[in-house]
Design a protein around this motif. Structure first.
Motif, PDB file in Angstrom:
ATOM      1  N   ASP A  55      61.211 -77.264 -21.230  1.00  0.00           N
ATOM      2  CA  ASP A  55      61.322 -78.089 -20.108  1.00  0.00           C
ATOM      3  C   ASP A  55      61.615 -77.297 -18.938  1.00  0.00           C
ATOM      4  O   ASP A  55      62.066 -77.731 -18.114  1.00  0.00           O
ATOM      5  CB  ASP A  55      62.449 -79.140 -20.386  1.00  0.00           C
ATOM      6  N   ASN A  56      61.301 -76.225 -18.664  1.00  0.00           N
ATOM      7  CA  ASN A  56      61.581 -75.310 -17.811  1.00  0.00           C
ATOM      8  C   ASN A  56      60.113 -74.529 -17.179  1.00  0.00           C
ATOM      9  O   ASN A  56      59.835 -73.785 -17.794  1.00  0.00           O
ATOM     10  CB  ASN A  56      62.496 -74.138 -18.094  1.00  0.00           C
ATOM     11  N   ILE A  57      59.903 -75.096 -15.878  1.00  0.00           N
ATOM     12  CA  ILE A  57      58.577 -74.353 -15.199  1.00  0.00           C
ATOM     13  C   ILE A  57      58.802 -72.745 -14.989  1.00  0.00           C
ATOM     14  O   ILE A  57      58.035 -72.469 -14.910  1.00  0.00           O
ATOM     15  CB  ILE A  57      58.340 -75.474 -14.113  1.00  0.00           C
ATOM     16  N   ILE A  58      60.316 -72.815 -14.590  1.00  0.00           N
ATOM     17  CA  ILE A  58      60.389 -70.946 -14.439  1.00  0.00           C
ATOM     18  C   ILE A  58      59.886 -70.291 -15.643  1.00  0.00           C
ATOM     19  O   ILE A  58      59.437 -69.148 -15.476  1.00  0.00           O
ATOM     20  CB  ILE A  58      61.829 -70.989 -14.022  1.00  0.00           C
ATOM     21  N   HIS A  59      60.254 -70.949 -16.968  1.00  0.00           N
ATOM     22  CA  HIS A  59      60.200 -70.191 -17.907  1.00  0.00           C
ATOM     23  C   HIS A  59      58.669 -70.337 -18.257  1.00  0.00           C
ATOM     24  O   HIS A  59      58.066 -69.119 -18.900  1.00  0.00           O
ATOM     25  CB  HIS A  59      60.862 -70.727 -19.363  1.00  0.00           C
ATOM     26  N   THR A  60      57.904 -71.320 -17.945  1.00  0.00           N
ATOM     27  CA  THR A  60      56.403 -71.294 -18.149  1.00  0.00           C
ATOM     28  C   THR A  60      55.828 -70.424 -17.147  1.00  0.00           C
ATOM     29  O   THR A  60      54.830 -69.535 -17.594  1.00  0.00           O
ATOM     30  CB  THR A  60      55.999 -72.603 -17.739  1.00  0.00           C
ATOM     31  N   ALA A  61      56.205 -70.337 -15.907  1.00  0.00           N
ATOM     32  CA  ALA A  61      55.584 -69.219 -15.049  1.00  0.00           C
ATOM     33  C   ALA A  61      55.968 -67.542 -15.539  1.00  0.00           C
ATOM     34  O   ALA A  61      55.149 -66.965 -15.408  1.00  0.00           O
ATOM     35  CB  ALA A  61      56.182 -69.224 -13.750  1.00  0.00           C
TER      36      ALA A  61
END
Length: 142
Positions: A55-61
């Protein structure tokens, strides 16, 4: 102040006046797990990390940047899953996750305060990964 300090300050301040309950709950749970690491089943901690990362777009980036180095072998060993980590390594993963949660809280704070569209999400997330300090002057932070 460094980038992480600024993220933490923004997250803490905005979470008191806007609903960031999911980020706050994740942060509190991560701190609880760190403080009670030896008493908690590792599977519970691993599931927590997996759920928070999903649920973390930072982790996805971060993952997108790492894909450029997909075939990189660290210390002669291929990357391992969370389930393969030693307790010490899992603890360090959890510690790192606290910083990701703080960045996500700051990211969500900026989204709330600045009406950032979903189209701008990815660019902003990449700027967070790079530690771009100009975020705090470009966007409204209060």
């Amino acid at each position: 102040m460094n980038f992480m300090d600024m993220c933490y300050e923004l997250f803490q301040r905005i979470s008191k006046i806007h609903d960031l309950s999911k980020d706050v709950d994740n942060y509190n749970k991560a701190i609880y797990y760190l403080n009670n690491f030896g008493d908690i089943d590792s599977k519970e901690i691993i599931n927590f990390i997996i759920n928070v990362r999903a649920d973390n777009i930072i982790h996805t980036a971060i993952q997108q940047l790492l894909k450029m180095y997909e075939n990189v072998v660290i210390n002669g060993m291929p990357p391992r899953t969370l389930y393969q980590l030693s307790p010490y390594e899992l603890y360090n993963e959890l510690r790192g996750e606290v910083f990701n949660i703080i960045e996500k809280g700051a990211f969500d704070s900026l989204k709330l305060l600045n009406d950032i569209s979903s189209e701008q999400d990815e660019e902003l997330a990449e700027r967070f990964v790079r530690g771009d300090m100009t975020i705090f002057t470009q966007y409204r932070c209060s």
